[in-house]
Design a protein around this motif. Structure first.
Motif: not given
Length: 82
Positions: A60-79
């Motif tokens: 959960y910590l590795t894939w659910g929390w860290w990876l989600t945060r990493h992807l959110r920072d790398r690929y910001p949401p479109d408008e």
């Protein structure tokens, strides 16, 4: 003897630590009795269940929390995304 009036907006002081300590004590006592009644078979089962929960927490910590945060920072949401 006069009692000081209690503020109606303030909740009474809780003794939550005592309830937690009694619950832990009852759980340990229950585990000891259950271990004696099952001739020690319950101990390894508790260890296996604890290992499964530890592995689940790690994933959960590795894939659910860290990876989600990493992807959110790398690929910001479109408008256009809601």
């Amino acid at each position: 003897m006069t009692d000081s009036p209690r503020d109606p907006g303030k909740p009474p002081a809780s003794r939550g630590w005592l309830a937690i300590a009694l619950a832990v004590f009852a759980g340990v006592l229950f585990f000891i009795v259950l271990s004696f009644l099952t001739l020690g078979y319950v101990g390894p089962v508790v260890v296996v269940v604890a290992l499964v929960f530890a592995a689940s927490g790690f994933h959960y910590l590795t894939w659910g929390w860290w990876l989600t945060r990493h992807l959110r920072d790398r690929y910001p949401p479109d408008e256009d995304d809601f």
